[in-house]
Scaffold this motif. Structure first.
Motif, PDB file in Angstrom:
ATOM      1  N   HIS A   1      -2.391  10.463   3.541  1.00 26.30           N
ATOM      2  CA  HIS A   1      -1.715  11.002   4.715  1.00 26.30           C
ATOM      3  C   HIS A   1      -2.104  12.461   4.918  1.00 26.30           C
ATOM      4  CE1 HIS A   1       1.614  13.124   6.630  1.00 26.30           C
ATOM      5  NE2 HIS A   1       2.067  13.541   5.473  1.00 26.30           N
ATOM      6  N   PHE A   2      -2.306  12.839   6.196  1.00 25.77           N
ATOM      7  CA  PHE A   2      -2.608  14.230   6.563  1.00 25.77           C
ATOM      8  C   PHE A   2      -3.765  14.757   5.706  1.00 25.77           C
ATOM      9  CE2 PHE A   2      -0.197  17.408   9.122  1.00 25.77           C
ATOM     10  CZ  PHE A   2      -1.049  18.489   8.965  1.00 25.77           C
ATOM     11  N   HIS A   3      -4.860  14.005   5.708  1.00 26.67           N
ATOM     12  CA  HIS A   3      -5.935  14.305   4.764  1.00 26.67           C
ATOM     13  C   HIS A   3      -6.641  15.617   5.093  1.00 26.67           C
ATOM     14  CE1 HIS A   3      -8.803  13.526   1.668  1.00 26.67           C
ATOM     15  NE2 HIS A   3      -9.809  13.687   2.516  1.00 26.67           N
ATOM     16  N   CYS A   4      -6.652  16.510   4.105  1.00 28.08           N
ATOM     17  CA  CYS A   4      -7.294  17.820   4.259  1.00 28.08           C
ATOM     18  C   CYS A   4      -8.116  18.204   3.032  1.00 28.08           C
ATOM     19  CB  CYS A   4      -6.247  18.912   4.500  1.00 28.08           C
ATOM     20  SG  CYS A   4      -5.366  18.791   6.053  1.00 28.08           S
ATOM     21  N   MET A   5      -8.400  17.263   2.176  1.00 32.12           N
ATOM     22  CA  MET A   5      -9.129  17.574   0.947  1.00 32.12           C
ATOM     23  C   MET A   5     -10.612  17.757   1.216  1.00 32.12           C
ATOM     24  SD  MET A   5      -7.520  15.083  -1.960  1.00 32.12           S
ATOM     25  CE  MET A   5      -5.777  15.122  -2.399  1.00 32.12           C
TER      26      MET A   5
ATOM     27  N   PRO B   1       0.833  -1.208   0.000  1.00 30.93           N
ATOM     28  CA  PRO B   1       0.000   0.000   0.000  1.00 30.93           C
ATOM     29  C   PRO B   1       0.865   1.255   0.000  1.00 30.93           C
ATOM     30  CG  PRO B   1       0.039  -0.982   2.175  1.00 30.93           C
ATOM     31  CD  PRO B   1       0.749  -1.941   1.271  1.00 30.93           C
ATOM     32  N   VAL B   2       0.245   2.373  -0.367  1.00 28.74           N
ATOM     33  CA  VAL B   2       0.974   3.638  -0.455  1.00 28.74           C
ATOM     34  C   VAL B   2       0.438   4.641   0.554  1.00 28.74           C
ATOM     35  CG1 VAL B   2       1.700   3.409  -2.857  1.00 28.74           C
ATOM     36  CG2 VAL B   2      -0.568   4.337  -2.354  1.00 28.74           C
ATOM     37  N   ALA B   3       1.324   5.506   1.058  1.00 29.61           N
ATOM     38  CA  ALA B   3       0.942   6.638   1.901  1.00 29.61           C
ATOM     39  C   ALA B   3       1.153   7.887   1.067  1.00 29.61           C
ATOM     40  CB  ALA B   3       1.792   6.682   3.167  1.00 29.61           C
ATOM     41  N   ILE B   4       0.060   8.610   0.781  1.00 27.93           N
ATOM     42  CA  ILE B   4       0.077   9.686  -0.195  1.00 27.93           C
ATOM     43  C   ILE B   4       0.126  11.056   0.465  1.00 27.93           C
ATOM     44  CG2 ILE B   4      -1.159  10.757  -2.115  1.00 27.93           C
ATOM     45  CD1 ILE B   4      -0.104   7.954  -2.729  1.00 27.93           C
TER      46      ILE B   4
END
Length: 293
Positions: A189-193, A155-158
């Protein structure tokens, strides 16, 4: 136990003689496992070494988008601020010998390590650099790392800042979805959308990481988005040593503080903290199936 799914503990960010104290304070707070994230060139080796020293440490390995650019395209950046400086931003030094797909191979030898649970943090960051040439270089770099993750089945951390539309377009692109023969899962990561972009990534199968931002007084928009995300698709993080939650604003962030983010999230979803703790634990294990905890 709680899990901090994204923090930075290598010597670039935390003095070596302070790491043990950070880990012990986290355990005392109920944060029993930590996932360190790669960012700078060379972080992978340091993170793996720490993971081998502490049984409750895991890591993702990858290169932050600001390292995609050679110094010839942009003047020398600043080193990541040292721990204790209460940094307001993370500005990293580009690799001295240039960026691009040559640099990304720095970490591939670690992908099979049992403590390496994903590839990250990778993505796009157009906040400081406005030139199209630099944006294109970051996009090339991002796609190359997505391919590496897909080939490894990880998995990826975006990371995405000032590049929402571009990030979502790439992650929802059929070409990316078919890398490695199937969908590549991951976490924002650090989701702010805003919800418009969040919904597209939710449909794509991504998880979303809540940070200390949701504890801030002026973060109604972020709290509204996390209220709409199904609770089984959320994890929590500190991004330590940055972004300390309330009531620790102005202090160096540590993994122990992720519990405050959990408290805010429990309130947002109107569930008890112990119930949320169990949900987040299961979510993290699904996101990072290599984690043995």
């Amino acid at each position: 136990m709680f899990i901090d799914t994204h923090c930075h503990l290598t010597h670039r960010y935390v003095p070596a003689d302070e790491v043990s104290g950070v880990i012990h304070r986290a355990r005392d707070a109920g944060v029993g496992a930590l996932v360190m994230s790669g960012a700078a060139v060379g972080d992978a080796a340091d993170a793996v070494a720490l993971c081998e020293k502490y049984d409750n440490l895991f890591c993702t390995v990858g290169i932050h988008p600001e390292y995609a650019i050679s110094p010839s395209l942009r003047g020398s950046g600043e080193q990541g601020e040292p721990r204790g400086s209460s940094p307001s931003r993370l500005r990293r030094q580009p690799p001295s010998k240039g960026g691009g797909t040559g640099t990304v191979l720095d970490y591939t030898k670690f992908l099979s390590h049992p403590k390496v649970v994903g590839v990250g943090e990778i993505g796009l960051d157009f906040y400081y650099d406005k030139e199209i040439e630099i944006h294109n270089k970051q996009i090339e770099f991002f796609r190359a790392q997505l391919k590496i993750a897909a080939d490894a089945g990880l998995p990826v951390a975006i990371h995405s800042r000032a590049a929402r539309a571009e990030t979502v377009e790439i992650l929802c692109d059929a070409a990316y979805a078919n890398l490695g023969g199937g969908l590549v899962p991951g976490v924002m990561h650090f989701h702010c959308m805003p919800w418009e972009f969040t919904k597209k990534l939710l449909d794509r199968g991504f998880y979303f990481s809540a940070t200390g931002i949701i504890t801030f007084k002026n973060a109604d928009a972020e709290r509204d988005v996390f209220a709409r995300i199904p609770i089984d698709r959320i994890v929590i993080e500190t991004d330590a040593p940055w972004c300390a939650p309330v009531p620790f604003r102005g202090k160096t962030c540590e993994p122990a503080m992720v519990v405050e983010t959990a408290r805010a999230l429990a309130e947002i979803h109107s569930i008890s903290l112990p119930e949320l703790e169990n949900i987040l634990f299961e979510n993290t294990k699904r996101l990072y199936p290599k984690m043995i905890i």
